[in-house]
Design a protein around this motif. Structure first.
Motif, PDB file in Angstrom:
ATOM      1  N   ILE A   1       0.848  -1.205   0.000  1.00 15.43           N
ATOM      2  CA  ILE A   1       0.000   0.000   0.000  1.00 15.43           C
ATOM      3  C   ILE A   1       0.879   1.249   0.000  1.00 15.43           C
ATOM      4  N   GLU A   2       1.966   1.212   0.777  1.00 19.50           N
ATOM      5  CA  GLU A   2       2.835   2.388   0.814  1.00 19.50           C
ATOM      6  C   GLU A   2       3.494   2.640  -0.542  1.00 19.50           C
ATOM      7  N   LYS A   3       3.920   1.544  -1.165  1.00 17.65           N
ATOM      8  CA  LYS A   3       4.540   1.673  -2.480  1.00 17.65           C
ATOM      9  C   LYS A   3       3.521   2.153  -3.525  1.00 17.65           C
ATOM     10  N   SER A   4       2.305   1.664  -3.409  1.00 18.10           N
ATOM     11  CA  SER A   4       1.254   2.132  -4.325  1.00 18.10           C
ATOM     12  C   SER A   4       1.078   3.635  -4.157  1.00 18.10           C
ATOM     13  N   ASN A   5       1.079   4.050  -2.917  1.00 17.44           N
ATOM     14  CA  ASN A   5       0.949   5.484  -2.638  1.00 17.44           C
ATOM     15  C   ASN A   5       2.076   6.269  -3.296  1.00 17.44           C
TER      16      ASN A   5
ATOM     17  N   SER B   1      -7.150   2.282 -15.446  1.00 12.21           N
ATOM     18  CA  SER B   1      -6.289   1.136 -15.749  1.00 12.21           C
ATOM     19  C   SER B   1      -4.840   1.484 -15.481  1.00 12.21           C
ATOM     20  N   ALA B   2      -4.474   2.726 -15.744  1.00 10.02           N
ATOM     21  CA  ALA B   2      -3.101   3.153 -15.466  1.00 10.02           C
ATOM     22  C   ALA B   2      -2.832   3.093 -13.966  1.00 10.02           C
ATOM     23  N   SER B   3      -3.770   3.595 -13.162  1.00 10.86           N
ATOM     24  CA  SER B   3      -3.509   3.553 -11.719  1.00 10.86           C
ATOM     25  C   SER B   3      -3.552   2.110 -11.217  1.00 10.86           C
TER      26      SER B   3
ATOM     27  N   ILE C   1      -0.636  -0.082  -9.080  1.00 12.00           N
ATOM     28  CA  ILE C   1      -0.888  -0.918  -7.895  1.00 12.00           C
ATOM     29  C   ILE C   1      -0.225  -2.285  -8.048  1.00 12.00           C
ATOM     30  N   PHE C   2      -0.330  -2.867  -9.241  1.00 12.24           N
ATOM     31  CA  PHE C   2       0.294  -4.182  -9.451  1.00 12.24           C
ATOM     32  C   PHE C   2       1.812  -4.068  -9.592  1.00 12.24           C
TER      33      PHE C   2
ATOM     34  N   GLU D   1       7.083  -5.032  -6.979  1.00 13.86           N
ATOM     35  CA  GLU D   1       8.301  -4.558  -6.326  1.00 13.86           C
ATOM     36  C   GLU D   1       8.422  -5.085  -4.902  1.00 13.86           C
ATOM     37  N   VAL D   2       7.295  -5.219  -4.234  1.00 11.12           N
ATOM     38  CA  VAL D   2       7.302  -5.783  -2.877  1.00 11.12           C
ATOM     39  C   VAL D   2       7.772  -7.243  -2.935  1.00 11.12           C
TER      40      VAL D   2
END
Ligand SMILES: Nc1ncnc2c1ncn2[C@@H]1O[C@H](COP(=O)(O)OP(=O)(O)O)[C@@H](O)[C@H]1O
Ligand SMILES: Nc1ncnc2c1ncn2[C@@H]1O[C@H](COP(=O)(O)OP(=O)(O)O)[C@@H](O)[C@H]1O
Ligand SMILES: [Mg+2]
Ligand SMILES: [Mg+2]
Ligand SMILES: [Mg+2]
Ligand SMILES: [Mg+2]
Lengths: 206, 326, 326, 206
Positions: free
Chosen positions: A12-16, A188-190, A194-195, A200-201
């Motif tokens: 979630i942090e990385k998505s942010n 779709s871009a956002s 997220i994926f 990366e995680v």
């Protein structure tokens, strides 16, 4: 490999981080075939989700996902808020009680997410919405056996890019009919980010 | 971007406070939200009327809060639906025991967020009904038509019905009737700039206009060369008339999108009225002004509402909302 | 120039016809003129109130024609005073035998043309009185101060006094009182374009604003870097408060110049109200909206009117004018 | 030399031509220190005056001047309408009854015009208004003996140019105080065209 509560929080942090970094790009996409607020919306939602999660101690992945869902629903606004919120809520419900999430459970969760999004948004595949990324990702997880950083990122990227040639039939972009062709769908871009963050995680864990 | 604001992220909060400061006897802001409600809400035994949507459409929606019209309006970020929790607060604040009626513009975001709020409210035992306004004939497919200026007529008429003691079902019936009988079509000369985005929503050349515009700064259905006010009025009015058979009495709204001088709206109105007269449509009442805007977009929309005796009486009923006098 | 018009030379005529078409039961256009009058003018034994000026200030002035406010408004070309013959027609049309009162904004053009009309009317035996409104504190020299948004309060209060049967002298007295007690100050973010000129009235950089602006698209008294809404509100309000000792009760107007979204006006209002509260000035009533515009100029003005009991009662009196509800 | 009714009519027509030709320039001047309508105003007024005069047969110069005055007053609007109207009205009143206008009578008429303008506008010399051109021209006529094309045009041009360095204290330009310095006063520019037109009519006669 299994994802633990730290992994999910990192996701979630990385998505942010990715939303922050690509805010302008997402907004530009939404100016082309929408109302120009998608970057702003996603940043607002993920910012709140990330800061809530950082402030708190979690023991279960499901709780991180649920708080994310609630923050997205209550902070994003717009069409994407309830949809992304639903996605994370369904994921959370699927992994409820688990200390870690294995690949199969995650695949099931994604399937639930896609169903939830489709039901809420009354949309299906090929309508140039975030369904197109989430659905492709659910398919991919169903086909595969284990988390793979590169493949996840690649699959999500492909799914996003496939929205370019689609004509929108749901959401604001649908108002433009043929004129919606030739642009990446903002949601779709956002979703891709997220994926990508998930990948990366996973990479960090490998 | 040239705007008289403090912080792009604070515009909705600042605006809500400024609105209540202007009408402290009539309005209140629900704590912790950007929901504006009638000062005396909830009104016991009256159905509460709640609307709202993204900000940037002022005077919609909070300007229509007042006796005889809305009980509360939930304001989202600019052009972004309010979130379910905000709408839920609005619903709770106006529930006087007779249930709450939601007036929703047909945007996926508004529909989703209002519906989620309705679910939350129903879970708490509040009876909720809704109407989804889709008056924009620029879109062919009726189910995906946007809600634009015609929404104001729904606010007015549903609000009047509630004020007269109408039940949730009666209000739903009359609101549905308005939605069935109202059509709008808009155009724009310029884009607008969302404060948090900082750049105009699209680019238009000096000689271009957009036909079939919504109210979120988006481009229209068709880009054309600018023409005269008479031809613009004709194009908008014809499209509306082509979509629905207007006969008998009608209410007309010539709505400015934000920066169109009233002079130009009056010039458009002149031609709209002459087209309607030619078609034998009897104009019962005309509204010229800014009712449903898109920030500082230049442009206008034409709305027609077919009236029967019930709708006329409700349109005529008194309203104490700051932005609608009747 | 992007405008929804037909012919730049016909905008005033088209607008007048469009306005009357919107309110056919309330307004009429005097034949051969662009004067708009109350449909029932002249009202026997009531003093007729006439105002007007250049066009481009809509809803001023014709929007203030109606029972309880103006009896007629003479519209000149854009930003150009109406000619004496037009004002003379307005005077004749509203003279119900009790004389006619002129509300003139302090511009050389308006003053000269209205005065010539008054001379023509007096030559025909019509008693005429007048007030010259000069509320703009941007100008130091009081005698050359412009009439801007504060004029609307003069319309309202003089109109109410006339409706209540006030004599020409009584109306003159109360109008003078308003002028003595009203002050305004404006600013702009953008120029505007006179249709017949086709080019913007001046140029402003992306980061510049004009302080001390009138309502004719002219540049202001001072050019500055754009700042926050709070600071703009403070600068305007402080200038007004510095010029006149406001104590007790006041009416406040936060007026948009044409293309400023209502959102921004509300944000300005928030700060204006908090400054007034701090100074212990009691706000009796607030008006936020477009009352006196300058075509599509972006910007706003702040007006304060000190109120006594007489002015309060007259401000509160009912008005049927399309653009002022009270 | 004396001016007859055809000369006076030609004067008004030529003035109209000059206003038409310089409409944009006058408007630009008025955008700088006014409200940008002066060119439009003058064109509207002189257009109507010229077409009224062309349509009609006149026997007396005073009647041409009077109709011009009425058209300017009733068509220009703005500050300049009543002022130019007054100028021509006073001129007309001075030459009333005459079949032709000699130099001395014209000089007297101009003096009356200046007084009329000053009285209506409550302005005097040096306030950067059209008074500055009309007053200088009245002075010039008082000093001279006969109509002289070149000198009239030159004198009017000088008078107009002298307004550049003045600070406006009357009319809209006064709002700009020091900022009004450095610009030609619009009303003085149009006054110059009127006298330039007069000079050309005289030149035609010479
Ligand atoms: N009915 C729907 N189903 C699924 N996704 C949708 C739907 N409508 C819109 N979307 C997604 O939402 C995105 C737009 O989100 P956003 O700009 O935040 O909301 P809004 O359209 O309300 O401004 C689109 O790019 C699309 O991916
Ligand atoms: N009080 C005055 N006395 C003499 N001339 C004046 C006065 N006020 C303005 N003028 C003249 O009028 C000119 C402006 O005319 P115009 O633009 O047509 O009218 P307005 O100022 O009403 O827009 C100025 O350039 C100036 O020469
Ligand atoms: Mg969007
Ligand atoms: Mg949006
Ligand atoms: Mg003018
Ligand atoms: Mg001018």
């Amino acid at each position: 490999m299994e994802l633990n509560v730290q992994d999910i929080a990192a996701w979630i942090e990385k998505s942010n981080e990715k939303m922050q970094a690509n805010k302008e790009y997402l907004t530009t996409l939404d100016q082309e075939i929408g109302d120009g607020d998608h970057g702003i919306n996603m940043v607002r939602g993920f910012q709140e989700a990330a800061s809530k999660i950082t402030k708190q101690d979690y023991t279960k992945p499901a709780d991180v996902l649920k708080d994310t869902a609630i923050m997205l629903m209550s902070k994003v606004g717009g069409a994407s808020g309830p949809l992304f919120g639903t996605a994370f809520l369904k994921l959370s419900m699927t992994v409820k009680g688990n200390d870690t999430i294995d690949f199969g459970t995650f695949a099931n969760g994604l399937e639930e997410s896609v169903n939830g999004i489709k039901q809420r948004g009354k949309a299906t595949e090929g309508e140039k919405t975030l369904v197109d990324v989430w659905s492709k990702m659910a398919d991919y997880f169903r086909r595969e056996k284990d988390f793979d950083q590169d493949k996840i990122a690649e699959e999500a990227k492909n799914a996003m890019e496939q929205t370019i040639d689609m004509m929108a039939t749901k959401g604001r972009a649908a108002y433009f009919k043929e004129r919606s062709i030739g642009h990446v769908d903002p949601g779709s871009a956002s979703s891709f980010y997220i994926f990508q963050a998930l990948a990366e995680v996973i990479g960090r864990r490998d | 971007m040239k705007k008289i604001i403090n912080d792009p992220n604070q515009v909705v909060q600042d605006m809500a406070e400024g609105m209540v400061a202007a009408y402290p006897d009539k309005l209140k802001q629900l704590p912790g939200t950007t929901v504006i409600a009638r000062k005396d809400a909830p009104v016991a035994k009256k159905v509460g009327i709640v609307s709202g949507g993204g900000s940037g459409h002022e005077p919609a929606h909070a300007g229509y809060v007042g006796k005889g019209m809305l009980d509360a309006a939930a304001a989202g970020e600019v052009f972004t639906s309010p979130t379910p929790d905000q709408v839920f607060e609005a619903i709770k604040a106006v529930n006087g025991g007779a249930g709450v009626f939601l007036v929703i513009k047909n945007y996926m975001g508004d529909v989703l967020n209002f519906e989620m709020a309705a679910e939350l409210a129903e879970a708490e035992g509040i009876q909720v009904e809704k109407v989804i306004v889709n008056d924009d004939v620029a879109i062919d497919d009726q189910s995906s038509r946007r809600g634009i200026a015609g929404t104001v007529f729904v606010h007015k008429i549903a609000g009047a019905k509630a004020e007269q003691g109408g039940s949730l079902e009666e209000i739903k019936a009359v609101a549905d009737k308005v939605v069935e009988n109202v059509r709008s079509m808009g155009m724009a000369l310029t884009p607008c700039t969302v404060p948090a985005a900082g750049t105009p929503s699209f680019q238009l050349a000096e000689n271009e206009m957009e036909i079939g515009i919504g109210i979120h700064g988006e481009s229209g259905i068709e880009r054309k060369e600018i023409t005269t006010a008479d031809e613009i009025a004709k194009e908008l009015t014809d499209k509306v008339l082509h979509d629905f058979e207007f006969t008998g009495d009608a209410a007309v709204m010539v709505n400015g999108l934000g920066s169109t001088p009233e002079m130009e709206l009056s010039i458009v109105n002149k031609q709209v009225q002459s087209i309607l007269a030619e078609k034998g449509i009897n104009v019962y009442q005309t509204f010229v002004g800014e009712y449903m805007t898109s920030l500082e977009m230049a442009g206008c929309s034409v709305t027609l509402l077919k009236l029967d005796d019930e709708l006329k009486a409700l349109l005529n009923a008194s309203s104490h909302a700051p932005a609608f006098h009747g």
